[in-house]
Design an enzyme around this catalytic site. Structure first.
Site, mmCIF file in Angstrom:
data_model
loop_
_atom_site.group_PDB
_atom_site.id
_atom_site.type_symbol
_atom_site.label_atom_id
_atom_site.label_comp_id
_atom_site.label_asym_id
_atom_site.label_seq_id
_atom_site.Cartn_x
_atom_site.Cartn_y
_atom_site.Cartn_z
ATOM 1 N N SER A 129 1.168 -1.276 -0.183
ATOM 2 C CA SER A 129 0.278 -0.082 0.363
ATOM 3 C C SER A 129 0.893 0.593 0.156
ATOM 4 C CB SER A 129 -1.040 -0.019 1.110
ATOM 5 O OG SER A 129 -1.786 1.045 1.365
ATOM 6 N N LYS B 191 -5.251 3.405 -2.538
ATOM 7 C CA LYS B 191 -4.582 2.809 -1.263
ATOM 8 C C LYS B 191 -5.158 2.703 -0.041
ATOM 9 C CE LYS B 191 -1.098 2.067 -4.166
ATOM 10 N NZ LYS B 191 -0.708 0.347 -4.281
ATOM 11 N N TYR C 20 -5.055 8.795 -6.112
ATOM 12 C CA TYR C 20 -3.838 7.787 -5.304
ATOM 13 C C TYR C 20 -4.046 7.323 -3.982
ATOM 14 C CZ TYR C 20 0.021 5.477 -4.194
ATOM 15 O OH TYR C 20 1.588 4.134 -3.923
#
Length: 279
Positions: A134, A153, A149
């Protein structure tokens, strides 16, 4: 260390994935590694213990074929490292639906495709360890221009926590690896998407984008060789952590997030707890 374990590593042609594969091979492990380009993988090693695989992570068929090839070659898979992914910068208003979905397709759905394909083998052998790479951006999201983004994650963190509870009865461990800034090519043009239609009004986003592309890139404090060595070491311990933060910056940002949550909880405690139905 038990170097009889078979490793399956995605996104292995560059960055942390490449460093991990090379260290594993150097230590005598058998490694299956995936990338979109088989030629890039073949440059890493010609060892008999190395199985390079060209894989489209967005295709369940491609992923299943790679897993089957690994089982044929090595007989089992003991450690899965879902490392493939890329960064996407851009304000939420700037990024198109296609740009957002493309990031999720690789960072989240690609990870799920690989995990689903390998889990039946790990369940059958009643053992295994899954490392989902991650980011500190999967734990704290206060980065202008990295909302999409961060969302990918955060999704990885959430599904990994659930996965750890689901697979525990089968002897399968799950570890979320949350690196800070490491000196790889992650911020280079081939690994960092930028918005096709930037909006001039988002100066804070442009400032963050420029900083990552031109100031942070190449000057990251984290040593990728030390990061992958840590992953290899954690794979060998009995009580592996669910959350593994890597980098002093990640350590500090994680505590900042936890302290901010605690502050909000206590400041708004009366509102939070006084929501029950009156008897």
């Amino acid at each position: 260390m038990d170097n009889n374990k078979i490793w399956f590593v995605t996104g292995a042609s560059k960055g942390l994935g490449r460093s991990l594969v090379l260290q594993l091979l150097d230590q005598g492990y058998k490694v299956a590694a995936t990338s979109r380009s088989i030629d890039d993988l073949r440059k890493l090693s010609t060892a008999a213990d190395f199985l390079p695989l060209a894989v489209d992570l967005k295709s369940e068929t491609s992923v299943k074929e790679a897993v089957a090839a690994t089982i044929r070659q090595f007989g089992r898979i003991d450690v899965l490292v879902n490392n493939a992914g890329y960064g996407q910068v851009g304000g939420l208003e700037e990024l198109s639906d296609a740009e957002v979905r493309a990031n999720f397709d690789v960072n989240v759905f690609g990870l799920l495709n690989v995990t689903r394909a390998i889990l039946p083998h790990m369940r059958a052998q009643q053992s295994g360890h899954i490392f989902n790479i991650s980011s500190i951006a999967g734990f704290t999201g206060t980065f202008p221009g990295f909302g999409v983004y961060c969302a990918t994650k955060f999704a990885v963190d959430g599904l990994s926590e659930s996965l750890s509870a689901e697979t525990k009865p089968f002897g399968i461990k799950v570890t979320i690896v949350s690196p800070g800034y490491f000196r790889t090519d992650f911020l280079a043009s081939g690994s960092l998407g930028v918005p096709a239609q930037p909006i001039a009004a988002y100066q804070a986003v442009r400032d963050v984008q420029n900083a990552h592309q031109h100031e942070i890139n190449g000057n990251q404090a984290g040593d990728p060789e030390k990061a992958v060595a840590a992953i290899i070491n954690v794979a060998a311990v009995e009580n592996a952590p669910l959350h593994l933060f890597l980098g002093e910056d990640a350590y500090g940002m994680a505590y900042q997030k936890m302290d901010a949550i605690k502050a909000d909880l206590e400041t708004w405690k009366e509102v939070t707890v006084n929501t029950a139905i009156e008897a």
